[in-house]
Design a protein around this motif. Sequence first.
Motif, PDB file in Angstrom:
ATOM      1  N   GLU A  97     -10.627  13.791 -11.100  1.00 24.81           N
ATOM      2  CA  GLU A  97     -11.338  13.519 -12.346  1.00 24.81           C
ATOM      3  C   GLU A  97     -11.014  12.137 -12.916  1.00 24.81           C
ATOM      4  OE1 GLU A  97     -11.140  17.304 -11.101  1.00 24.81           O
ATOM      5  OE2 GLU A  97      -9.329  16.564 -12.095  1.00 24.81           O
ATOM      6  N   ASP A  98     -10.092  11.443 -12.283  1.00 28.10           N
ATOM      7  CA  ASP A  98      -9.623  10.140 -12.760  1.00 28.10           C
ATOM      8  C   ASP A  98     -10.401   9.025 -12.063  1.00 28.10           C
ATOM      9  OD1 ASP A  98      -8.216   7.910 -13.581  1.00 28.10           O
ATOM     10  OD2 ASP A  98      -6.424   8.363 -12.394  1.00 28.10           O
ATOM     11  N   PRO A  99     -11.082   8.156 -12.804  1.00 28.27           N
ATOM     12  CA  PRO A  99     -11.827   7.054 -12.176  1.00 28.27           C
ATOM     13  C   PRO A  99     -10.959   6.192 -11.266  1.00 28.27           C
ATOM     14  CG  PRO A  99     -12.386   7.219 -14.507  1.00 28.27           C
ATOM     15  CD  PRO A  99     -11.238   8.162 -14.280  1.00 28.27           C
ATOM     16  N   GLU A 100      -9.670   6.099 -11.576  1.00 32.58           N
ATOM     17  CA  GLU A 100      -8.767   5.302 -10.736  1.00 32.58           C
ATOM     18  C   GLU A 100      -8.226   6.105  -9.558  1.00 32.58           C
ATOM     19  OE1 GLU A 100      -6.279   2.269 -13.188  1.00 32.58           O
ATOM     20  OE2 GLU A 100      -6.308   4.144 -14.334  1.00 32.58           O
ATOM     21  N   GLY A 101      -8.440   7.423  -9.574  1.00 36.39           N
ATOM     22  CA  GLY A 101      -7.988   8.264  -8.482  1.00 36.39           C
ATOM     23  C   GLY A 101      -6.492   8.494  -8.428  1.00 36.39           C
ATOM     24  N   ILE A 102      -5.796   8.208  -9.515  1.00 34.07           N
ATOM     25  CA  ILE A 102      -4.326   8.340  -9.534  1.00 34.07           C
ATOM     26  C   ILE A 102      -3.884   9.642 -10.194  1.00 34.07           C
ATOM     27  CG2 ILE A 102      -2.178   7.310 -10.400  1.00 34.07           C
ATOM     28  CD1 ILE A 102      -3.486   4.592 -10.143  1.00 34.07           C
ATOM     29  N   GLY A 103      -4.688  10.143 -11.136  1.00 31.86           N
ATOM     30  CA  GLY A 103      -4.323  11.370 -11.838  1.00 31.86           C
ATOM     31  C   GLY A 103      -3.461  11.105 -13.050  1.00 31.86           C
ATOM     32  N   THR A 104      -2.969  12.180 -13.634  1.00 35.52           N
ATOM     33  CA  THR A 104      -2.202  12.081 -14.877  1.00 35.52           C
ATOM     34  C   THR A 104      -0.747  12.483 -14.728  1.00 35.52           C
ATOM     35  OG1 THR A 104      -2.853  14.341 -15.480  1.00 35.52           O
ATOM     36  CG2 THR A 104      -4.265  12.544 -16.260  1.00 35.52           C
ATOM     37  N   GLY A 105      -0.304  12.755 -13.513  1.00 34.57           N
ATOM     38  CA  GLY A 105       1.042  13.277 -13.309  1.00 34.57           C
ATOM     39  C   GLY A 105       2.075  12.235 -12.941  1.00 34.57           C
ATOM     40  N   TYR A 106       3.040  12.657 -12.128  1.00 29.96           N
ATOM     41  CA  TYR A 106       4.170  11.782 -11.808  1.00 29.96           C
ATOM     42  C   TYR A 106       3.744  10.526 -11.051  1.00 29.96           C
ATOM     43  CZ  TYR A 106       4.408  13.244  -6.873  1.00 29.96           C
ATOM     44  OH  TYR A 106       4.140  13.461  -5.541  1.00 29.96           O
ATOM     45  N   VAL A 107       2.649  10.621 -10.277  1.00 32.20           N
ATOM     46  CA  VAL A 107       2.203   9.437  -9.531  1.00 32.20           C
ATOM     47  C   VAL A 107       1.803   8.330 -10.495  1.00 32.20           C
ATOM     48  CG1 VAL A 107       0.535   8.535  -7.875  1.00 32.20           C
ATOM     49  CG2 VAL A 107       1.496  10.833  -7.545  1.00 32.20           C
ATOM     50  N   ARG A 160       0.859  -1.175   0.000  1.00 33.44           N
ATOM     51  CA  ARG A 160       0.000   0.000   0.000  1.00 33.44           C
ATOM     52  C   ARG A 160       0.904   1.236   0.000  1.00 33.44           C
ATOM     53  NH1 ARG A 160      -5.214  -0.685   1.645  1.00 33.44           N
ATOM     54  NH2 ARG A 160      -5.269   1.279   2.804  1.00 33.44           N
ATOM     55  N   ILE A 161       0.778   2.054  -1.022  1.00 34.11           N
ATOM     56  CA  ILE A 161       1.668   3.211  -1.189  1.00 34.11           C
ATOM     57  C   ILE A 161       0.835   4.475  -1.285  1.00 34.11           C
ATOM     58  CG2 ILE A 161       3.551   4.207  -2.538  1.00 34.11           C
ATOM     59  CD1 ILE A 161       3.872   1.368  -3.804  1.00 34.11           C
ATOM     60  N   VAL A 162       1.047   5.396  -0.352  1.00 33.99           N
ATOM     61  CA  VAL A 162       0.359   6.681  -0.357  1.00 33.99           C
ATOM     62  C   VAL A 162       1.305   7.764  -0.856  1.00 33.99           C
ATOM     63  CG1 VAL A 162      -0.543   8.535   1.114  1.00 33.99           C
ATOM     64  CG2 VAL A 162      -1.330   6.193   1.449  1.00 33.99           C
ATOM     65  N   PHE A 163       0.835   8.533  -1.846  1.00 36.44           N
ATOM     66  CA  PHE A 163       1.526   9.736  -2.294  1.00 36.44           C
ATOM     67  C   PHE A 163       0.696  10.923  -1.812  1.00 36.44           C
ATOM     68  CE2 PHE A 163       3.078   6.570  -5.219  1.00 36.44           C
ATOM     69  CZ  PHE A 163       4.391   6.946  -5.495  1.00 36.44           C
ATOM     70  N   ILE A 164       1.286  11.775  -0.998  1.00 34.44           N
ATOM     71  CA  ILE A 164       0.551  12.915  -0.464  1.00 34.44           C
ATOM     72  C   ILE A 164       1.294  14.203  -0.793  1.00 34.44           C
ATOM     73  CG2 ILE A 164       1.613  12.790   1.846  1.00 34.44           C
ATOM     74  CD1 ILE A 164      -1.217  13.559   2.950  1.00 34.44           C
ATOM     75  N   GLY A 165       0.540  15.259  -1.078  1.00 36.82           N
ATOM     76  CA  GLY A 165       1.177  16.518  -1.429  1.00 36.82           C
ATOM     77  C   GLY A 165       0.175  17.556  -1.888  1.00 36.82           C
ATOM     78  N   ASP A 166       0.632  18.427  -2.785  1.00 39.15           N
ATOM     79  CA  ASP A 166      -0.177  19.546  -3.269  1.00 39.15           C
ATOM     80  C   ASP A 166      -0.669  19.254  -4.689  1.00 39.15           C
ATOM     81  OD1 ASP A 166       2.127  19.976  -4.851  1.00 39.15           O
ATOM     82  OD2 ASP A 166       2.983  21.309  -3.343  1.00 39.15           O
ATOM     83  N   SER A 167      -0.916  20.316  -5.477  1.00 37.90           N
ATOM     84  CA  SER A 167      -1.491  20.133  -6.816  1.00 37.90           C
ATOM     85  C   SER A 167      -0.575  19.369  -7.756  1.00 37.90           C
ATOM     86  CB  SER A 167      -1.833  21.498  -7.435  1.00 37.90           C
ATOM     87  OG  SER A 167      -0.683  22.316  -7.509  1.00 37.90           O
ATOM     88  N   ILE A 168       0.735  19.436  -7.526  1.00 34.04           N
ATOM     89  CA  ILE A 168       1.670  18.713  -8.390  1.00 34.04           C
ATOM     90  C   ILE A 168       1.457  17.207  -8.223  1.00 34.04           C
ATOM     91  CG2 ILE A 168       4.121  18.264  -8.843  1.00 34.04           C
ATOM     92  CD1 ILE A 168       4.660  21.171  -7.952  1.00 34.04           C
ATOM     93  N   THR A 169       1.109  16.801  -7.020  1.00 34.37           N
ATOM     94  CA  THR A 169       0.773  15.393  -6.765  1.00 34.37           C
ATOM     95  C   THR A 169      -0.656  15.097  -7.198  1.00 34.37           C
ATOM     96  OG1 THR A 169       2.324  15.286  -4.901  1.00 34.37           O
ATOM     97  CG2 THR A 169       0.567  13.622  -4.971  1.00 34.37           C
ATOM     98  N   GLU A 170      -1.580  15.992  -6.875  1.00 32.13           N
ATOM     99  CA  GLU A 170      -2.998  15.792  -7.233  1.00 32.13           C
ATOM    100  C   GLU A 170      -3.159  15.525  -8.728  1.00 32.13           C
ATOM    101  OE1 GLU A 170      -6.805  18.530  -7.992  1.00 32.13           O
ATOM    102  OE2 GLU A 170      -5.877  18.879  -6.041  1.00 32.13           O
ATOM    103  N   SER A 171      -2.734  16.460  -9.552  1.00 30.14           N
ATOM    104  CA  SER A 171      -2.648  16.302 -11.008  1.00 30.14           C
ATOM    105  C   SER A 171      -3.833  15.563 -11.634  1.00 30.14           C
ATOM    106  CB  SER A 171      -1.336  15.590 -11.368  1.00 30.14           C
ATOM    107  OG  SER A 171      -1.060  15.693 -12.750  1.00 30.14           O
ATOM    108  N   GLY A 172      -5.046  16.062 -11.361  1.00 26.39           N
ATOM    109  CA  GLY A 172      -6.235  15.492 -11.987  1.00 26.39           C
ATOM    110  C   GLY A 172      -6.783  14.239 -11.354  1.00 26.39           C
TER     111      GLY A 172
END
Length: 200
Positions: A19-29, A4-16
């Motif tokens: 809006e992502d059905p998987e909840g991962i976003g489109t950025g570095y995560v 289980r890996i949590v990435f926490i941060g600001d908008s750079i981590t949020e990155s959409g």
Amino acid sequence: MGKRIVFIGDSITESGRFEDPEGIGTGYVRMIAKELDPRHMIMNKGVGGNRITDLADRWEEDVLRESPDVVSISIGINDVWRQLDSPEMEQVSPDDFKTIYRKLLTETRERTSTVIVLMEPTIIEEEADSKGNLMLLDYVKAIREMGEEYDAFVVPVHEVFINHLLHERPSKLTVDGVHMNKAGNELMAETWLESAGALL
């Protein structure tokens, strides 16, 4: 067995991620997730505009209750940026930043066996000597010191980004001086995998 890996941060981590059905976003995560064993559970807990004070407010719910095997923290950009664009706000000094951050790390160490990954903040403007980047240095230093103090993995994102900017003809890494374009996200993901990928 997946972790289980949590990435926490600001908008750079949020990155959409909202809006992502998987909840991962489109950025570095997402880019990191693509390189990892698919059995791992990736949780993106990035929230736009967050500072270390905001992470403190949601640490129990978004980190400790998730019982992650690994938590990766990327924070610091807004702690400096708000000093530049919203000077009327109550600000987070480097000392405040380190004090609050240490409390979160201490609580995490005392209550869990979670592996901690500390990401340096990236950049504010794509000039190595911009006011924002010079102000970030104290926050970067604090993260490096806490990495040693808490035996955490430190991902040298700021160092890597600044070195990129010092190239004779650096390619763009952001869309607005702060938020990543594809190349910026790729560089963040690559640096994370080089620094912490061995954990997984």
